[in-house]
Design an enzyme around this catalytic site. Structure first.
Site, PDB file in Angstrom:
ATOM      1  N   ASP A 241       0.812  -1.221   0.000  1.00  0.00           N
ATOM      2  CA  ASP A 241       0.000   0.000   0.000  1.00  0.00           C
ATOM      3  C   ASP A 241       0.843   1.267   0.000  1.00  0.00           C
ATOM      4  O   ASP A 241       0.413   2.302   0.499  1.00  0.00           O
ATOM      5  CB  ASP A 241      -0.964   0.031   1.216  1.00  0.00           C
ATOM      6  CG  ASP A 241      -1.771  -1.240   1.317  1.00  0.00           C
ATOM      7  OD1 ASP A 241      -2.275  -1.683   0.272  1.00  0.00           O
ATOM      8  OD2 ASP A 241      -1.895  -1.789   2.422  1.00  0.00           O
TER       9      ASP A 241
ATOM     10  N   GLY B 178       1.763   2.922  -2.635  1.00  0.00           N
ATOM     11  CA  GLY B 178       1.365   3.831  -3.724  1.00  0.00           C
ATOM     12  C   GLY B 178       2.051   3.457  -5.027  1.00  0.00           C
ATOM     13  O   GLY B 178       2.292   4.316  -5.876  1.00  0.00           O
ATOM     14  N   LYS B 179       2.325   2.177  -5.178  1.00  0.00           N
ATOM     15  CA  LYS B 179       3.038   1.716  -6.386  1.00  0.00           C
ATOM     16  C   LYS B 179       2.231   1.996  -7.648  1.00  0.00           C
ATOM     17  O   LYS B 179       2.798   2.404  -8.660  1.00  0.00           O
ATOM     18  CB  LYS B 179       3.325   0.206  -6.281  1.00  0.00           C
ATOM     19  CG  LYS B 179       4.269  -0.142  -5.156  1.00  0.00           C
ATOM     20  CD  LYS B 179       4.419  -1.638  -4.970  1.00  0.00           C
ATOM     21  CE  LYS B 179       3.194  -2.319  -4.426  1.00  0.00           C
ATOM     22  NZ  LYS B 179       2.847  -1.994  -3.031  1.00  0.00           N
TER      23      LYS B 179
ATOM     24  N   GLY C  66      -4.101  -4.192  -4.481  1.00  0.00           N
ATOM     25  CA  GLY C  66      -5.068  -3.193  -4.937  1.00  0.00           C
ATOM     26  C   GLY C  66      -4.277  -1.960  -5.312  1.00  0.00           C
ATOM     27  O   GLY C  66      -3.853  -1.212  -4.449  1.00  0.00           O
ATOM     28  N   HIS C  67      -3.990  -1.794  -6.585  1.00  0.00           N
ATOM     29  CA  HIS C  67      -3.172  -0.669  -7.024  1.00  0.00           C
ATOM     30  C   HIS C  67      -4.083   0.478  -7.454  1.00  0.00           C
ATOM     31  O   HIS C  67      -4.852   0.350  -8.398  1.00  0.00           O
ATOM     32  CB  HIS C  67      -2.230  -1.106  -8.147  1.00  0.00           C
ATOM     33  CG  HIS C  67      -1.163  -2.040  -7.657  1.00  0.00           C
ATOM     34  ND1 HIS C  67      -0.264  -2.671  -8.464  1.00  0.00           N
ATOM     35  CD2 HIS C  67      -0.851  -2.423  -6.389  1.00  0.00           C
ATOM     36  CE1 HIS C  67       0.551  -3.412  -7.726  1.00  0.00           C
ATOM     37  NE2 HIS C  67       0.207  -3.278  -6.467  1.00  0.00           N
TER      38      HIS C  67
ATOM     39  N   GLN D 197       2.352  -5.818  -3.191  1.00  0.00           N
ATOM     40  CA  GLN D 197       2.613  -5.891  -1.752  1.00  0.00           C
ATOM     41  C   GLN D 197       3.913  -5.132  -1.419  1.00  0.00           C
ATOM     42  O   GLN D 197       4.264  -4.214  -2.132  1.00  0.00           O
ATOM     43  CB  GLN D 197       2.664  -7.348  -1.255  1.00  0.00           C
ATOM     44  CG  GLN D 197       1.307  -8.053  -1.266  1.00  0.00           C
ATOM     45  CD  GLN D 197       0.948  -8.650  -2.616  1.00  0.00           C
ATOM     46  OE1 GLN D 197       1.760  -9.287  -3.243  1.00  0.00           O
ATOM     47  NE2 GLN D 197      -0.276  -8.453  -3.047  1.00  0.00           N
TER      48      GLN D 197
HETATM   49  P1  IMP Z   1      -2.654 -12.708   1.490  1.00  0.00           P
HETATM   50  O1  IMP Z   1      -1.506 -12.467   0.585  1.00  0.00           O
HETATM   51  O2  IMP Z   1      -3.947 -12.206   0.946  1.00  0.00           O
HETATM   52  O3  IMP Z   1      -2.759 -14.110   1.979  1.00  0.00           O
HETATM   53  O4  IMP Z   1      -2.398 -11.832   2.817  1.00  0.00           O
HETATM   54  C1  IMP Z   1      -1.268 -12.038   3.633  1.00  0.00           C
HETATM   55  C2  IMP Z   1      -0.896 -10.761   4.361  1.00  0.00           C
HETATM   56  O5  IMP Z   1      -0.438  -9.806   3.409  1.00  0.00           O
HETATM   57  C3  IMP Z   1      -2.067 -10.087   5.089  1.00  0.00           C
HETATM   58  O6  IMP Z   1      -1.548  -9.416   6.233  1.00  0.00           O
HETATM   59  C4  IMP Z   1      -2.568  -9.077   4.080  1.00  0.00           C
HETATM   60  O7  IMP Z   1      -3.232  -8.006   4.687  1.00  0.00           O
HETATM   61  C5  IMP Z   1      -1.256  -8.648   3.451  1.00  0.00           C
HETATM   62  N1  IMP Z   1      -1.430  -8.199   2.071  1.00  0.00           N
HETATM   63  C6  IMP Z   1      -1.635  -8.949   0.983  1.00  0.00           C
HETATM   64  N2  IMP Z   1      -1.701  -8.193  -0.125  1.00  0.00           N
HETATM   65  C7  IMP Z   1      -1.533  -6.930   0.283  1.00  0.00           C
HETATM   66  C8  IMP Z   1      -1.476  -5.676  -0.404  1.00  0.00           C
HETATM   67  O8  IMP Z   1      -1.581  -5.588  -1.635  1.00  0.00           O
HETATM   68  N3  IMP Z   1      -1.281  -4.587   0.369  1.00  0.00           N
HETATM   69  C9  IMP Z   1      -1.121  -4.664   1.715  1.00  0.00           C
HETATM   70  N4  IMP Z   1      -1.155  -5.796   2.392  1.00  0.00           N
HETATM   71  C10 IMP Z   1      -1.353  -6.926   1.688  1.00  0.00           C
END
Ligand code: IMP
Length: 429
Positions: A13, A15-16, A40-41, A224
């Site tokens: 998150d 801001g990529k 979620g970009h 991520q």
């Molecule tokens: P998962 O990848 O959905 O299984 O989530 C694993 C962990 O990574 C959790 O703490 C999520 O909130 C975090 N996470 C996964 N994708 C994102 C992202 O795009 N932004 C921020 N946190 C993420």
């Protein structure tokens, strides 16, 4: 021949999406290399906010090809919705988007397994986005997964059935009450598969190799953040892929010596969504203020993000692991009006002061050591020149550059494309 990388240095998150969108005019190809619809970009321009999950953030630029690489896991259901959301913008998607044959598929039962696994963990849950990411990557590394290329072969439905049956048996293993209607989920999945098959499916490593040979400019887009990396993040509270620079090599088939610039994106403070260690987390008014002004809610799940001060110990670690060559500081505007800014420069850990990330970084073991700096009151959102930034913010940036030994090249002062300040190399400033 060169590829530049763009990565998040914190817990995602950062801001990529915005920065990829800003940089796209310098590139011919934008290629996503890992993660899936857990991402979620967010991109904002012309008064419209767009959130992309699987599709690379270069999709709004006519001249850029967008590649979903082999390292990505694709959920056809979410992918179809993304395509539908883009329909109203009259983008000729199939001429701008390409999908790797080797990318793995997220099946409906992967999502169910994610939910069952999290429910069974109780308080120890990861806080997953429940998009089926972990189970899909488990099948990939367990050598059971289904890939996009399988959809081009006869008999993919049999393969699907066998895997889904196995998953259903696995769901039974978790002693949780999970209500679902697989028939409905499968009907949606099939619609998604049909939509996916309309997009060109390619051998993306070959495509990218040929593109490099022709001198095309390629930007690899991470999802991520480094602290969620499966190897180097705050395990087990991480995602299931390599979010760090090495992930771009395996997730796109790019050789390490082809990588040129590594853009590291970080927020002027820190956030985390989901569970897990976050040493600089704030539970006071400052944290609430950052959350409110920064609109810190997950772009994928809508969950409120945990907010805290910038953690330089973690950031230095991320800069080193990724070999970052240029930094981009996001959301500097959110800190306007805070009388004091704190930066964590070390941790108290088991009676010592340490400057590295310990194996066991849980809150009960780690207390941040802060350096306090004066804040600034000016609104930054209308600024367009680096020179116009307030003195205390310039000092904050100079301090970070000195600590991280990497220049900050972009300072973002608002969500819109236009609210992006370029900083020149120090020698020409
Ligand atoms: P998962 O990848 O959905 O299984 O989530 C694993 C962990 O990574 C959790 O703490 C999520 O909130 C975090 N996470 C996964 N994708 C994102 C992202 O795009 N932004 C921020 N946190 C993420």
């Amino acid at each position: 021949m060169a590829v530049d990388l763009l990565l998040g240095l914190q817990w995602g998150d950062e801001g990529k999406g915005k920065i990829v969108d800003v940089l796209t005019r310098n590139y011919d190809i934008i290629a996503r290399f890992q993660g899936g619809p857990n991402a979620g970009h967010t991109l904002e321009f012309d008064g419209i906010k767009h959130v992309l999950h699987t599709i690379p953030s270069g999709i709004f630029h006519e001249n850029a090809a967008n590649v979903v690489g082999n390292g990505v896991v694709i959920d056809p259901v979410i992918f179809r919705k993304e395509l539908q959301n883009l329909e109203k913008f009259n983008i000729d998607i199939s001429s701008r988007l390409l999908i790797s044959r080797k990318a793995h598929l997220i099946l409906p039962t992967h999502r169910l397994l994610d939910a069952a696994s999290e429910a069974a963990k109780g308080k120890a849950k990861i806080g997953s986005t429940l998009k089926g990411i972990g189970p899909a990557y488990m099948d990939k590394t367990g050598r059971n997964g289904m890939r996009v290329g399988d959809l081009e072969l006869d008999g993919w439905r049999d393969k699907y059935r066998a895997l889904a049956n196995k998953h259903e048996a696995m769901i039974q293993f978790y002693d949780v009450d999970l209500q679902y209607n697989l028939k409905e989920l499968e009907a949606e999945f099939l619609l998604g598969v049909q939509a996916l098959k309309k997009i060109p499916i390619i051998d993306s490593e070959e495509y990218l190799y040929q593109a490099q040979k022709k001198g095309k400019r390629i930007l690899a887009e991470g999802a991520q953040g480094s602290m969620l990396d499966i190897d180097f993040g705050t395990y087990p509270y991480v995602t299931s892929s390599n979010t760090t620079a090495a992930g771009a090599c395996t997730g796109l088939g790019i050789a390490p010596n082809m990588i040129r610039e590594v853009y590291g994106i970080f927020k002027a403070y820190a956030t985390r969504v989901g569970s897990g260690p976050f040493p600089t987390e704030l539970f006071d008014d400052d944290g609430a203020r950052i959350a409110r002004i920064g609109n810190e809610f997950g772009a994928t799940t809508g969950r409120p993000r945990r907010c805290g001060w910038l953690d330089l110990v973690a950031l230095k670690y991320a800069v080193r692991i990724n070999g970052v060559t240029q930094l981009m500081m996001m959301k500097a505007d959110v800190l306007s009006g805070m009388p004091k800014i704190k930066v964590c420069t070390a941790y108290h850990y088991k009676g010592e002061v340490i400057e590295h990330l310990p194996f066991n970084i849980e809150a009960e073991n780690v207390t941040p050591v802060y350096t306090e700096m004066p804040g600034w009151s000016q609104d930054l959102t209308e600024l367009s020149e680096a020179d116009a930034l307030p003195g205390p913010l310039k000092n904050y940036i100079a301090f970070l550059e000195q600590e991280l030994e990497v220049p900050v090249r972009i300072v973002s002062v608002g969500p819109d494309r236009t609210q992006t300040i370029q900083r020149q190399p120090a020698e020409s400033q």
